[in-house]
Design a protein around this motif. Structure first.
Motif, short mmCIF file in Angstrom:
data_model
loop_
_atom_site.label_atom_id
_atom_site.label_comp_id
_atom_site.label_asym_id
_atom_site.label_seq_id
_atom_site.Cartn_x
_atom_site.Cartn_y
_atom_site.Cartn_z
N GLY A 744 8.12 -22.46 -0.52
CA GLY A 744 6.84 -21.77 -0.60
C GLY A 744 6.80 -20.47 0.18
O GLY A 744 6.13 -19.52 -0.23
N THR A 745 7.51 -20.41 1.30
CA THR A 745 7.44 -19.19 2.12
C THR A 745 8.02 -17.99 1.37
O THR A 745 7.49 -16.89 1.46
N GLY A 746 9.09 -18.24 0.62
CA GLY A 746 9.71 -17.15 -0.14
C GLY A 746 8.77 -16.64 -1.22
O GLY A 746 8.68 -15.43 -1.46
N ILE A 747 8.06 -17.55 -1.85
CA ILE A 747 7.11 -17.16 -2.89
C ILE A 747 5.99 -16.33 -2.28
O ILE A 747 5.62 -15.28 -2.78
N ARG A 748 5.47 -16.84 -1.18
CA ARG A 748 4.37 -16.11 -0.53
C ARG A 748 4.81 -14.73 -0.07
O ARG A 748 4.08 -13.75 -0.21
N ARG A 749 6.02 -14.65 0.46
CA ARG A 749 6.52 -13.36 0.94
C ARG A 749 6.57 -12.37 -0.22
O ARG A 749 6.09 -11.23 -0.12
N ALA A 750 7.11 -12.81 -1.36
CA ALA A 750 7.24 -11.92 -2.51
C ALA A 750 5.87 -11.44 -2.98
O ALA A 750 5.67 -10.26 -3.31
N VAL A 751 4.91 -12.35 -3.00
CA VAL A 751 3.58 -12.01 -3.51
C VAL A 751 2.85 -11.04 -2.57
O VAL A 751 2.25 -10.07 -3.00
N HIS A 752 2.96 -11.30 -1.29
CA HIS A 752 2.28 -10.41 -0.34
C HIS A 752 2.94 -9.05 -0.28
O HIS A 752 2.27 -8.03 -0.11
N ARG A 753 4.27 -9.05 -0.42
CA ARG A 753 4.96 -7.76 -0.47
C ARG A 753 4.55 -6.97 -1.69
O ARG A 753 4.32 -5.76 -1.62
N ALA A 754 4.48 -7.64 -2.83
CA ALA A 754 4.09 -6.98 -4.07
C ALA A 754 2.67 -6.42 -3.94
O ALA A 754 2.40 -5.29 -4.36
N THR A 755 1.79 -7.18 -3.34
CA THR A 755 0.41 -6.72 -3.17
C THR A 755 0.37 -5.43 -2.35
O THR A 755 -0.29 -4.46 -2.71
N LYS A 756 1.14 -5.43 -1.29
CA LYS A 756 1.18 -4.25 -0.42
C LYS A 756 1.74 -3.04 -1.16
O LYS A 756 1.15 -1.97 -1.17
N LYS A 757 2.88 -3.26 -1.80
CA LYS A 757 3.57 -2.15 -2.46
C LYS A 757 2.74 -1.61 -3.63
O LYS A 757 2.59 -0.40 -3.80
N ILE A 758 2.18 -2.52 -4.41
CA ILE A 758 1.45 -2.11 -5.60
C ILE A 758 0.18 -1.36 -5.23
O ILE A 758 -0.17 -0.36 -5.85
N SER A 759 -0.51 -1.83 -4.21
CA SER A 759 -1.73 -1.13 -3.78
C SER A 759 -1.42 0.31 -3.43
O SER A 759 -2.16 1.23 -3.80
N ALA A 760 -0.31 0.52 -2.74
CA ALA A 760 0.07 1.88 -2.35
C ALA A 760 0.56 2.67 -3.56
O ALA A 760 0.25 3.85 -3.71
N ASP A 761 1.35 2.02 -4.42
CA ASP A 761 1.92 2.71 -5.57
C ASP A 761 0.85 3.26 -6.50
O ASP A 761 0.94 4.39 -6.98
N ILE A 762 -0.18 2.47 -6.77
CA ILE A 762 -1.22 2.95 -7.69
C ILE A 762 -1.92 4.16 -7.08
O ILE A 762 -2.17 5.15 -7.76
N ASP A 763 -2.19 4.10 -5.79
CA ASP A 763 -2.87 5.22 -5.15
C ASP A 763 -2.06 6.51 -5.22
O ASP A 763 -2.61 7.59 -5.30
N ARG A 764 -0.73 6.38 -5.18
CA ARG A 764 0.08 7.60 -5.21
C ARG A 764 0.61 7.90 -6.61
O ARG A 764 1.58 8.63 -6.78
N PHE A 765 0.00 7.32 -7.62
CA PHE A 765 0.34 7.60 -9.02
C PHE A 765 1.76 7.17 -9.37
O PHE A 765 2.37 7.70 -10.29
N ALA A 766 2.29 6.19 -8.63
CA ALA A 766 3.64 5.71 -8.93
C ALA A 766 3.52 4.46 -9.78
O ALA A 766 3.80 3.35 -9.33
N PHE A 767 3.10 4.66 -11.02
CA PHE A 767 2.85 3.52 -11.90
C PHE A 767 4.14 2.85 -12.35
O PHE A 767 4.16 1.66 -12.64
N ASN A 768 5.21 3.64 -12.43
CA ASN A 768 6.48 3.05 -12.85
C ASN A 768 7.00 2.05 -11.81
O ASN A 768 7.49 0.98 -12.17
N THR A 769 6.82 2.37 -10.53
CA THR A 769 7.28 1.41 -9.52
C THR A 769 6.27 0.27 -9.35
O THR A 769 6.64 -0.82 -8.91
N TYR A 770 5.02 0.53 -9.71
CA TYR A 770 4.02 -0.55 -9.77
C TYR A 770 4.52 -1.63 -10.72
O TYR A 770 4.61 -2.81 -10.37
N VAL A 771 4.89 -1.22 -11.94
CA VAL A 771 5.34 -2.19 -12.92
C VAL A 771 6.65 -2.84 -12.48
O VAL A 771 6.84 -4.06 -12.62
N SER A 772 7.56 -2.04 -11.93
CA SER A 772 8.84 -2.63 -11.55
C SER A 772 8.66 -3.64 -10.42
O SER A 772 9.37 -4.65 -10.37
#
Length: 909
Positions: A744-772
């Motif tokens: 479970g810890t690995g799953i949670r880590r991936a999800v929280h990391r994605a949340t962090k990265k995606i929130s920042a990516d959308i704000d900086r118009f990095a939609f391609n890395t959002y999807v990746s």
RNA sequence: GCCCAGGUGGCGAAAUUGGUAGACGCGCUGGCUUCAGGUGCCAGUAUCCGCAAGGAUGUGAAGGUUCGAGUCCUUUCCUGGGCACCA
């Protein structure tokens, strides 16, 4: 719940549910921050939307959806730039009326935008051709007029013989009409202008306050074209005393000053002939060896009165020959310099030297004073001219690295030291510019000034389909504004509206429109020109703040709330047209107290173009090519035929070629969202457009990539359906108290990391890395599905959190799928109304680190350590590495560099 | 000529402050599933040498700074866009 992404089973359902719930209606909830996201005002073309348009609208939609989820009041409107040439030309060619035509095209656009799932608030939509809208366009025109910023004058203007109307300077590209590519002609017609030049400096200065691409800002700066320099007077001297009597006749004052030279009669600049020149390089004045005046310069007439008949004929024939050359040809830099000596001389105020005055067409009457001091040593154009006419070249600026006497070109250095410049020798360029400017100002023969290339904005169009100009001309030649309460001046609904060859407006053929009675009873005639389309699009973003106001263009408090546009998205092709005009209008309205902002668009983003594969055929004998084309556009069917012939040897391989070109109906390379949605689904199209390339890059369209997006969504559906049976809806409260160990810890880590990265990516118009990042996260969670232990409570809770968070993170990009998945896990309502996920740094943090071990900067090993490893531990373990020992054997370790949690570099020799 | 934006595998690309180059995807190769596959799954995929372990090379080119450069500096080449006899 399906195990596959089957968009046809749910897209329509959500589209209608969103509509019924008025989900996209703008909310103005007190206490929430606002966000205004806007796409460029499109002209609704009959060709409909292509996947290229979607590359503009989808990213804006992602931003707006995320902002909504984050708790902003979001204004995300769309309307149609219906007035203007393209609509009218399309209507003429289809033998229909533009009014119903643009309405139906607009409806089609709306249908397509809904198809793709763009979250526009259609309750705020309008067409620029609606009287309720253009009434206020006219109202703003009247405001401009009252402020002296709208005026009518006779002008030599750009005339497009194909479109049969005049064009603004910004609408002429390389001497051709920006719409139809026809070479523009010059025509003298009285025209309406907006005095944009009055705002030149502010339009430059305020670029520093907005968050725009540097390239667009530079294009605007270049277009406005500020240059600092000195404008000064030069006396004219003549070759012989015979001229003196001629001058005496010319001058109103017969008193001719005495000569200050043995060889010349000099006319004082206060009394007799003189002329002004503008230069940005006053520091080179000692290098002046001739002067040039434009063939249209009034001084030519004065000088011609003083010279012998042979010279007179020569100068006269040169000037009239110039008139025959088109502007495009005349301004071609590759042209060899031409010109003719006038017989008169100019006196250099700096050293009293007499230099010949030439007439030459490389000097333009339309810029500066139409006359220049020529310094061949330091200006390439002057150099070319001097070479051809054997004029002396005097270097006056030197640079220790470059020879000032280079015989092949002028030395145009902007820094250097003055030579051959009398008392100014030894000064730097900057010092000399200051000193000479001050000296001239002291003697009152010149002053330092700022010039702009920008010219006033010509808005008259001799066409039917535009906003009427609300002015009445009275019989005695006066003009007056239509009373405010009589606005709008409605465009009459007529059958025949084709433009006329003679430059008269179609409206002038409608007596019921033209003839009016003034309030004071006198007869007048309406202005029959209409405004160019760019006037209508210069304020639409303000109307969106308060679109149904019938008393005012907008309620100032509403504009104050929503403006400025926080994020404006559109193509770069409007850099010096719409974007400059809209800034100008905003400043005028700001000065009038109607707006609290000085700049309309805080952040501007330009999406890349979508290019479609376009087949061309080499021309056969007798076939003509269009200018600039290397082959003839053909259809894909024709291309297939030719390809078959190439295969059979009938034609050679060179007869066909493909090129990537901007999608357009005429090129037959348009891919529509309709076909993509039908084949792959709206979300797959959205995901692909976001993922395919960085937002600002051009892309070469391929359907294969859309299939890849479909695969991704398939895997999402399969994953959620697998988790569904075990899904724990109350995971959040359990996770707050229960400690998770193991998988479970690995799953949670991936999800929280994605949340962090995606929130920042959308704000900086990095939609391609959002999807990746979504894909990466999906890979992690589905990997952990292998050998899943569904009795592991922590695993179930982590997986439940993952599904729910993932669906919310997916929502801005793939809203149909997100809502469908949301429902499938038993949630009620729309993802758009759920708060955007937040992340925890500690959960996102890795519990192990991978340390790179380098020897002399080359990677030799990687070691895994606990996240809390100290620098000392890292160093010790790195030095103990077998590979390090091999690569350092026989060497002395000089030093060890440790970058915490990243890398150890061992320097050995 | 001037001003921007770029040059990274077969392709689209990634690389918050200089710190494991090539994440993610497309394509391709092999395998499994399948009556079948324009399906799904598994593995591989920068280049060169090598069976492998491993080694060398590698972000347009050439220099430089640095323990370390795709990233910073200098020079240069190429591509795309804009402006252009604007004094």
């Amino acid at each position: 719940m399906p195990e596959r992404y089957e968009p046809k089973t749910f897209e329509d359902k959500w589209r209608s549910r969103w509509g019924e719930a008025k989900l996209f209606q703008t909310r103005e909830v007190p206490g929430k921050p606002k966000f205004y996201g806007l796409d460029f005002f499109p002209y609704p073309s009959g060709a409909g939307l292509s996947v290229g348009h979607c590359r503009n609208y989808i990213p804006t939609d992602v931003i707006c959806r995320k902002k909504l989820m984050e708790g902003f009041n979001v204004l995300h409107p769309m309307g149609f730039d219906a007035f203007g040439l393209p609509a009218e030309n399309e209507a003429i060619s289809k033998k229909t009326h533009p009014s119903p035509m643009v309405k139906s095209y607009g409806e089609n656009y709306k249908r397509q935008m809904d198809l793709v799932g763009i979250s526009y608030d259609w309750s705020r939509s309008f067409f620029s051709s609606d009287p309720e809208y253009y009434r206020w366009t006219q109202w703003i025109f009247e405001l401009m007029y009252k402020k002296g910023l709208a005026y009518r004058r006779l002008a030599k203007v750009n005339w497009c013989p194909m479109d049969k109307t005049v064009l603004a300077d910004e609408e002429v590209e390389g001497g051709n009409c920006w719409r139809c590519g026809t070479a523009v002609e010059k025509k003298d017609i009285p025209q309406w202008f907006f005095k944009i030049t009055a705002y030149a400096q502010r339009l430059i200065d305020d670029l520093d306050t907005v968050d725009w691409p540097e390239g667009i800002k530079n294009m605007q700066r270049n277009w406005i074209g500020r240059s600092e320099g000195v404008e000064f007077d030069m006396k004219v001297a003549f070759e012989n005393r015979d001229s003196e009597s001629a001058i005496r006749e010319l001058a109103s004052d017969s008193q001719i000053p005495t000569s200050d030279s043995d060889d010349f009669v000099v006319i004082s600049h206060e009394r007799g002939p003189h002329f002004r020149v503008f230069t940005t390089r006053i520091d080179t004045i000692f290098g002046m060896t001739f002067c040039v005046i434009a063939p249209e310069h009034p001084l030519v007439e004065t000088i011609l009165a003083t010279v012998d008949s042979a010279r007179k004929a020569e100068v006269y024939s040169y000037c009239s020959a110039t008139k025959e050359i088109s502007d495009i040809d005349r301004q071609a830099t590759s042209r060899e310099k031409s010109g003719v000596f006038t017989g008169a001389y100019a006196v250099n105020p700096a050293n009293g030297k007499h230099v010949p005055i030439y007439v030459a067409d490389y000097v333009l009457m339309g810029y500066g004073t139409g006359a220049i001091m020529a310094v061949p040593g330091h200006d390439q154009r002057d150099f070319d001219f001097a070479k051809k006419f054997g004029i002396e070249i005097i270097p006056v600026i030197t640079d220790s690295l470059t020879s000032p006497n280079s015989p092949h070109q002028a030395f145009e250095a902007k820094d250097g030291i003055l030579i051959n410049s009398g008392e100014y020798d030894g000064l730097t360029v900057a010092e000399a510019q200051k000193a000479l400017g001050e000296w001239m100002e002291g003697l009152e023969i010149g002053e330092r000034i700022v010039r702009y290339k920008l010219r006033d904005w010509l808005i008259s169009r001799q066409r039917y389909w535009g906003c009427p100009i609300p002015v009445v001309h009275s019989k005695d030649g006066d003009q007056s504004l239509v009373l405010e309460e009589d606005l709008p001046v409605e465009l009459p609904d007529v059958e025949s509206y084709e433009p006329a060859d003679d430059g008269s407006s179609p409206l002038s053929r409608i007596p019921e429109f033209v003839n009016v009675t003034d309030p004071d009873g006198t007869l007048g005639q309406r202005e029959t020109d209409t405004m160019g389309g760019f006037a209508c699009s210069s304020w639409y973003f303000l109307r969106f703040c308060d679109p149904t106001n019938s008393e005012h263009p907008w309620d100032p408090s509403k504009a104050e709330y929503w403006m400025p546009v926080d994020c404006y998205v559109g193509g770069a092709e409007h850099a010096v047209m719409h974007l400059l005009y809209a800034r100008f209008w905003t400043k005028v309205l700001f000065d009038e107290g109607l707006l609290s902002v000085n700049e309309p668009f805080q952040r501007l983003m330009n999406q890349g173009q979508v290019l479609g594969l376009t087949p061309y055929r080499k021309p056969q004998e007798g076939e003509k090519l269009q200018v600039g084309e290397e082959g003839l556009l053909i259809s894909f069917d024709e291309a297939a035929e030719i390809q078959a012939k190439i295969k059979s040897g009938e034609l050679d391989g060179d007869s066909l070629f493909y090129r990537w070109a901007r999608m357009s109906k005429s090129k037959g390379n348009v891919v529509t969202p309709d076909e993509m949605v039908d084949q792959y689904g709206a979300d797959a199209l959205r995901i692909y457009e976001l993922f395919v390339a960085p937002f600002e890059s051009d892309v070469q369209w391929s359907n294969e990539g859309v299939a890849g997006a479909t695969r991704f969504l398939n895997r999402v559906f399969r994953w959620v359906s697998e988790v569904q049976d075990y899904y724990e809806p109350n995971w959040e409260s359990f996770l707050a108290t229960e400690e998770i160990v193991g998988k479970g810890t690995g799953i949670r880590r991936a999800v929280h990391r994605a949340t962090k990265k995606i929130s920042a990516d959308i704000d900086r118009f990095a939609f391609n890395t959002y999807v990746s990042e979504m894909m990466k996260c999906l890979n992690t969670v589905t990997d952990s599905l292998k050998n899943a232990d569904w009795t592991d409570r922590g695993f179930i809770l982590a997986m439940s959190e993952a599904v729910e968070t993932f669906v919310l993170l997916l929502a801005p990009a793939a809203p149909f799928s997100a809502d469908e998945l949301w429902e499938s896990i038993g949630r009620v309502g729309f993802t758009l109304n759920v708060h955007w996920p937040s992340h925890s740094e500690s959960i996102a943090a890795e519990d192990t680190i991978t340390v790179a071990v380098q020897v002399n900067g080359k990677l030799r090993d990687t070691i895994t350590l606990g996240a809390d490893a100290t620098n000392e531990e890292m160093e010790a373990i790195a030095l103990a590495s077998e590979k390090v020992i091999i690569h350092t054997s026989g060497k002395q370790i000089q030093k060890v560099i440790v970058i915490p949690a990243k890398l150890v570099n061992i320097v050995a020799q």
